[in-house]
Motif scaffolding. Structure first.
Motif, PDB file in Angstrom:
ATOM      1  N   ARG A  80       0.825  -1.170   0.013  1.00 38.51           N
ATOM      2  CA  ARG A  80      -0.012  -0.106  -0.034  1.00 38.51           C
ATOM      3  C   ARG A  80       0.832   1.265  -0.008  1.00 38.51           C
ATOM      4  NH1 ARG A  80      -5.464   0.446   3.586  1.00 38.51           N
ATOM      5  NH2 ARG A  80      -6.487  -1.426   2.638  1.00 38.51           N
ATOM      6  N   GLY A 211     -14.242   0.077   0.032  1.00 40.33           N
ATOM      7  CA  GLY A 211     -14.592  -1.138   0.969  1.00 40.33           C
ATOM      8  C   GLY A 211     -13.337  -2.162   1.032  1.00 40.33           C
ATOM      9  N   ARG A 212     -12.332  -1.731   0.463  1.00 39.28           N
ATOM     10  CA  ARG A 212     -10.971  -2.602   0.565  1.00 39.28           C
ATOM     11  C   ARG A 212     -10.490  -2.560   1.710  1.00 39.28           C
ATOM     12  NH1 ARG A 212      -9.457  -5.537  -3.736  1.00 39.28           N
ATOM     13  NH2 ARG A 212      -6.963  -5.494  -3.157  1.00 39.28           N
ATOM     14  N   THR A 213     -10.016  -3.681   2.423  1.00 37.38           N
ATOM     15  CA  THR A 213      -9.444  -3.746   3.956  1.00 37.38           C
ATOM     16  C   THR A 213      -8.387  -4.399   3.589  1.00 37.38           C
ATOM     17  OG1 THR A 213     -10.591  -5.678   4.423  1.00 37.38           O
ATOM     18  CG2 THR A 213     -11.803  -3.514   4.836  1.00 37.38           C
ATOM     19  N   LEU A 214      -7.402  -4.228   4.825  1.00 35.79           N
ATOM     20  CA  LEU A 214      -6.184  -4.949   4.757  1.00 35.79           C
ATOM     21  C   LEU A 214      -6.504  -6.469   4.847  1.00 35.79           C
ATOM     22  CD1 LEU A 214      -4.220  -2.715   7.178  1.00 35.79           C
ATOM     23  CD2 LEU A 214      -3.563  -3.273   4.898  1.00 35.79           C
ATOM     24  N   ARG A 215      -7.604  -6.853   5.515  1.00 36.47           N
ATOM     25  CA  ARG A 215      -7.662  -8.187   5.888  1.00 36.47           C
ATOM     26  C   ARG A 215      -8.097  -8.704   4.186  1.00 36.47           C
ATOM     27  NH1 ARG A 215     -12.759 -10.521   9.630  1.00 36.47           N
ATOM     28  NH2 ARG A 215     -12.428 -12.895   8.930  1.00 36.47           N
ATOM     29  N   ARG A 216      -8.911  -8.164   3.462  1.00 37.26           N
ATOM     30  CA  ARG A 216      -9.074  -8.637   2.226  1.00 37.26           C
ATOM     31  C   ARG A 216      -7.990  -8.507   1.191  1.00 37.26           C
ATOM     32  NH1 ARG A 216     -13.378  -6.021  -2.363  1.00 37.26           N
ATOM     33  NH2 ARG A 216     -13.157  -7.389  -3.824  1.00 37.26           N
ATOM     34  N   GLU A 217      -7.090  -7.761   1.475  1.00 42.33           N
ATOM     35  CA  GLU A 217      -5.842  -7.740   0.546  1.00 42.33           C
ATOM     36  C   GLU A 217      -4.779  -8.790   1.200  1.00 42.33           C
ATOM     37  OE1 GLU A 217      -4.511  -3.818   0.837  1.00 42.33           O
ATOM     38  OE2 GLU A 217      -6.008  -2.924  -0.440  1.00 42.33           O
TER      39      GLU A 217
END
Length: 437
Positions: A80, A211-217
């Motif tokens: 990121r 809505g993108r989160t670190l968890r999703r990435e």
């Protein structure tokens, strides 16, 4: 990804020590020198502060635990942010932490709790630094020069850490126990300045969807690693092999002193043999040519083995074989030679494995994929340490080496389907596809 300030690229597949890569190499080497000083002084300080072996062991455990807790997060953050800025900012923070710790040691105010907190904090910051460094290198050198660049980085770090930092550490400790930590703090700040001087273009990243989160990435990175047949196979092989390496590291002194009966001199001999082997392995891989380039010098040897995949498989087999010798031949010099060959093959493996991840992963996901690879790999090391201790108690002082040989051998077997699937280095078109937002 823009590749400005390459500076030292001396032809296809070659990379010199000028320009951007030279500064990155200098930062890595300087930092490794400081690590060697701290690695020698910290256990001595821990032993001086407490006689409780559990507390002393916890200092080492705190150097592993953050990888299991935050390794995946560090990779997602590295994808990121601007990796160069992240690296120098982390090194400045680590330099300040070490400087404060050196003052506490000098004032006699450092307790075992502070040591535990320091080890945990430094490794937590390292999870971001190491993943950012892996992702940054392809922005500094041409993709076809990654093998040579990784070899130069690892070899320079090994030479300085083992043959310069190691001998200097006792001299600094003799002057004052706080001095190695103060010098370590200075190396962090110098490394930060070198990294900050790099000029690299911002990596291309797809626009972040709402809505993108670190968890999703993080999950995307794990899925990408598991979905790539080659990387999955090598990751599983490394994870299994590291269980064996953990067993060997934890009980190496037991194997040398109780099995070989070699004493302190023998321990120095086998560890020096290992260090010399790692350096020679790095020198070998520096000459590995890129795909479709004419082999040169040492690279001819590796090319003759049938490509990088087969070379990696052979390195794994050699590691297993020499540990069998190490655990069965009860003589010092064959053992030192065996561990030298182990270090040689290990460096070949490490360089080519790192390059493989950098070349196969999409640039926008390199931090997450490398962190997932690294976290899975490291997870087995503490388990291996416990396994090595149990094996030595149950089956004798040479058994950790034989357990490590068996696990490394099984890890090599896991690579056979990957090697049969074909060798080669993925191009941009052959990388893992980016996930849909």
């Amino acid at each position: 990804m823009a590749r400005t300030d390459v500076g030292g690229a001396a032809g296809v597949g070659a990379v010199g020590l000028r320009g951007g890569f030279g500064r990155l190499w200098g930062a890595a080497v300087v930092s490794r020198f400081g690590d060697a000083l701290r690695g020698t002084a910290l256990p001595l300080l821990a032993h001086a502060l407490t006689a409780d072996p559990l507390l002393i062991a916890l200092v080492t455990a705190c150097g592993f635990a953050p990888w299991l807790l935050f390794g995946l997060l560090g990779g997602a953050v590295a994808d990121r942010v601007d990796q160069r800025r992240a690296m120098w900012a982390v090194d400045v923070l680590r330099g300040l932490l070490m400087g404060g710790f050196a003052l506490a040691v000098a004032a006699g105010a450092a307790g075992i709790g502070l040591l535990l907190a320091l080890a945990f904090a430094l490794t937590t910051l390292q999870t971001l630094f190491d993943n950012a460094a892996t992702a940054l290198l392809p922005a500094v050198v041409p993709r076809e020069a990654l093998t040579s660049a990784n070899a130069r980085l690892m070899t320079g770090q090994e030479v300085v850490g083992r043959f310069v930092g190691g001998p200097v550490a006792p001299l600094l400790i003799g002057v004052g126990l706080a001095l190695p930590f103060a010098v370590d703090a200075a190396t962090y700040l110098l490394a930060a300045a070198l990294v900050a001087s790099l000029r690299t273009g911002a990596p291309p990243r797809p626009p972040a969807a709402s809505g993108r989160t670190l968890r999703r990435e993080i999950a995307e990175g794990i899925r990408a690693l598991w979905g790539d047949r080659v990387l999955r196979g090598f990751c599983l092989s490394v994870a299994l092999g590291n269980v064996g390496v953990g067993a060997l590291i934890a009980e190496l002194v037991v194997v040398v002193k109780d099995w070989l009966g070699a004493g302190d001199f023998g321990y120095v001999a086998v560890t020096t043999g290992y260090g010399a082997g790692t350096v020679l392995g790095g020198l070998l891989v520096m000459g590995v040519p890129p795909a479709r380039a004419k082999p040169r010098a040492w690279g001819t040897v590796v090319a003759a083995l049938g490509g990088r995949f087969r070379t990696l498989l052979l390195a794994g087999v050699v590691e297993a074989a020499v540990l069998v010798v190490f655990g069965t031949v009860r003589a010092l010099w064959p053992a030192a030679l065996a561990l030298g060959l182990f270090g040689f093959a290990g460096t070949v493996w490490n360089v080519l494995e790192t390059t493989l991840v950098q070349q196969r992963a999409p640039e926008a996901m390199l931090g997450r994929i490398s962190s997932a690879f690294r976290t899975v790999s490291i997870a087995g090391t503490p388990l291996g340490a416990l396994l090595g201790g149990g094996a030595a108690a149950a089956w004798g002082p040479n058994s950790p080496a034989l357990v490590a040989a068996a696990l490394l051998g099984v890890g090599a077997v896991l690579l056979i389907p990957v090697v049969r699937g074909g060798d080669g280095t993925s191009s941009h078109s052959g990388q893992i596809p980016l996930p849909h937002s």
